[in-house]
Design an enzyme around this catalytic site. Structure first.
Site, mmCIF file in Angstrom:
data_model
loop_
_atom_site.group_PDB
_atom_site.id
_atom_site.type_symbol
_atom_site.label_atom_id
_atom_site.label_comp_id
_atom_site.label_asym_id
_atom_site.label_seq_id
_atom_site.Cartn_x
_atom_site.Cartn_y
_atom_site.Cartn_z
ATOM 1 N N LYS A 205 12.851 4.817 1.727
ATOM 2 C CA LYS A 205 13.058 4.676 0.289
ATOM 3 C C LYS A 205 14.428 5.242 -0.060
ATOM 4 O O LYS A 205 14.857 6.232 0.536
ATOM 5 C CB LYS A 205 11.996 5.472 -0.475
ATOM 6 C CG LYS A 205 11.820 5.040 -1.902
ATOM 7 C CD LYS A 205 10.681 4.042 -2.012
ATOM 8 C CE LYS A 205 10.421 3.628 -3.434
ATOM 9 N NZ LYS A 205 9.199 2.812 -3.527
ATOM 10 N N GLY B 233 2.357 2.804 -19.165
ATOM 11 C CA GLY B 233 3.639 2.251 -18.725
ATOM 12 C C GLY B 233 3.551 0.746 -18.595
ATOM 13 O O GLY B 233 2.969 0.233 -17.648
ATOM 14 N N VAL B 234 4.102 0.010 -19.576
ATOM 15 C CA VAL B 234 3.982 -1.450 -19.534
ATOM 16 C C VAL B 234 5.340 -2.090 -19.234
ATOM 17 O O VAL B 234 5.847 -2.901 -19.990
ATOM 18 C CB VAL B 234 3.352 -2.025 -20.831
ATOM 19 C CG1 VAL B 234 1.855 -1.809 -20.809
ATOM 20 C CG2 VAL B 234 3.947 -1.385 -22.087
ATOM 21 N N GLY B 235 5.907 -1.708 -18.114
ATOM 22 C CA GLY B 235 7.181 -2.268 -17.669
ATOM 23 C C GLY B 235 6.975 -3.474 -16.778
ATOM 24 O O GLY B 235 6.134 -4.332 -17.050
ATOM 25 N N VAL C 44 5.572 -3.947 -13.963
ATOM 26 C CA VAL C 44 4.242 -4.183 -13.387
ATOM 27 C C VAL C 44 3.160 -4.036 -14.467
ATOM 28 O O VAL C 44 2.271 -4.872 -14.590
ATOM 29 C CB VAL C 44 3.948 -3.209 -12.221
ATOM 30 C CG1 VAL C 44 2.559 -3.484 -11.665
ATOM 31 C CG2 VAL C 44 5.003 -3.341 -11.130
HETATM 32 N N1 PHE Z 1 9.060 -0.942 -5.053
HETATM 33 C C1 PHE Z 1 7.857 -1.668 -4.768
HETATM 34 C C2 PHE Z 1 6.910 -0.811 -3.914
HETATM 35 O O1 PHE Z 1 7.068 0.381 -3.829
HETATM 36 C C3 PHE Z 1 8.163 -3.035 -4.196
HETATM 37 C C4 PHE Z 1 8.834 -3.008 -2.862
HETATM 38 C C5 PHE Z 1 8.081 -3.171 -1.737
HETATM 39 C C6 PHE Z 1 10.208 -2.847 -2.719
HETATM 40 C C7 PHE Z 1 8.662 -3.205 -0.497
HETATM 41 C C8 PHE Z 1 10.798 -2.847 -1.480
HETATM 42 C C9 PHE Z 1 10.018 -3.016 -0.371
HETATM 43 O O2 PHE Z 1 5.949 -1.274 -3.334
#
Ligand code: PHE
Length: 358
Positions: free
Chosen positions: A82, A184-186, A188
């Site tokens: 991440k 949180g209505v962004g 997703v």
């Molecule tokens: N950010 C989202 C998640 O945490 C979507 C995502 C998935 C982004 C995989 C990148 C890789 O699941």
């Protein structure tokens, strides 16, 4: 290194963190690479400000670890990673663009150590911008070459999770007559509110952005709940879809819902909170499982699948996975989080099935 950072890093079992300071914007980029057992580390890029830089680093570590388990539990051959871009001041549009440009170069220099997609604070447009400069952006439609928004797929997965939870608790996956509080209505939470309303649920909308909350409530025939009442308003399902750690020692004792199933990453303040929920008889859909719809979509796209129906069919598979986890947890008298960890660990021990490359 501060004592706090030392403790943080020592308690983390990941591969490492690449830290970069972006001079022109004074932003800090933390690329946390947790694990590559199943494949190339891949996770979203989060951009926001934090009370301290250590908070940003800590979030990167926890989110990267969550990604390892997420890929494992859905058995998609990527590893956990991440990026957190911790902003130290507000950026204008031009500055932000410069930062993204340099981030793309950074990803190129890392040369496949880490791949990325959208997350909190970044948009589909940002990913399109990055993808013109680096091949280490995923979630791209193999037919059109355009970046696909993972948000609706994540929301669809949460719907599947809510249905599985209701089925487990009530013996019926029916959403009519059920209330769902969406915090949180962004990207997703917005689609989740719409899907819930379409399925006949009573929608309760909570967002720090009052206008956004009102607009979604209007659209879904729902009600607005004040931001500070997210964890005190009675509902059947509480769906945290924004900030981390809304479930903690303070909120859990009085949590007036039967089910927690939402898209936010790291919903628990600490691992022990899964036990606290379990002791109170609240069914907790583990965050990294119930929010894996976007990741499933990324896996499908990377495999060359572009058909929306087929991707949605795969995302619906979360219903079955969660039902199994809930049943396992019930049989073992444990929290579903335990069952999920066990399942993820088993896949990681088994190792990769097939590798996906860029
Ligand atoms: N950010 C989202 C998640 O945490 C979507 C995502 C998935 C982004 C995989 C990148 C890789 O699941």
């Amino acid at each position: 290194m501060s004592r706090f950072t030392q403790k943080l890093m020592a308690a983390w079992d990941g591969l490492g963190v690449f830290t970069h300071h972006d001079g022109p914007t004074d932003a800090w980029i933390f690329v946390a690479v947790h694990d590559d057992t199943l494949g190339m580390p891949l996770g979203g890029t989060r951009m926001r400000s934090y009370p301290t830089l250590e908070d940003g680093l800590e979030e990167a570590l926890r989110l990267a670890e969550g990604m390892t388990r997420k890929w494992a539990v859905i058995d998609v051959p990527f590893g956990g990673g991440k990026t957190v871009i911790a902003l130290t001041r507000e950026l204008g549009e031009v500055e932000r663009t410069g930062l993204l440009e340099r981030y793309a170069e950074l990803l190129n220099s890392l040369g496949g150590l880490f791949g990325t997609g959208e997350d909190l604070g970044t948009t589909t447009r940002d990913m399109a911008f990055l993808s013109e400069r680096t091949k280490w952006v995923f979630g791209i439609d193999p037919l059109t070459g355009k970046v696909r928004d993972p948000g609706p797929y994540t929301a669809l997965g949460v719907m599947a999770g809510i249905r599985a939870a209701l089925e487990h608790v009530d013996g019926s996956a029916e959403l009519r007559e059920r209330s769902i509080l969406i915090q949180g209505v962004g990207d997703v939470g917005g689609p989740l509110a719409r899907f819930s309303a379409e399925a006949g649920a009573r929608v309760l909308v909570c967002d720090t952005d009052e206008e956004r909350a009102a607009a979604v409530a209007r659209e879904t025939g729902g009600e607005v709940v004040p931001p500070d009442a997210a964890c005190t308003t009675p509902c059947d399902v509480y769906a945290p879809c924004a900030i981390a750690a809304t479930l903690n020692a303070d909120t859990i004792p009085a949590l007036p819902c039967r089910i927690v199933a939402g898209s936010a990453n790291t919903q628990l303040g600490e691992p022990k909170d899964a036990e606290r929920l379990h002791a109170r008889g609240v069914l907790y859909a583990p965050d990294y499982v119930v929010n894996a719809g976007g990741a499933i979509a990324f896996g499908a796209l990377a495999e060359g699948v572009s058909d929306d129906l087929e991707i949605r069919r795969r995302v619906e598979g979360l219903h079955e996975i969660l039902l199994e986890l809930f049943e396992e947890a019930r049989a073992g008298e444990e929290s579903p989080l335990h069952a999920a960890h066990r399942r993820a660990d088993a896949v990681l021990r088994r190792g990769p099935r097939q590798a996906v490359t860029a």
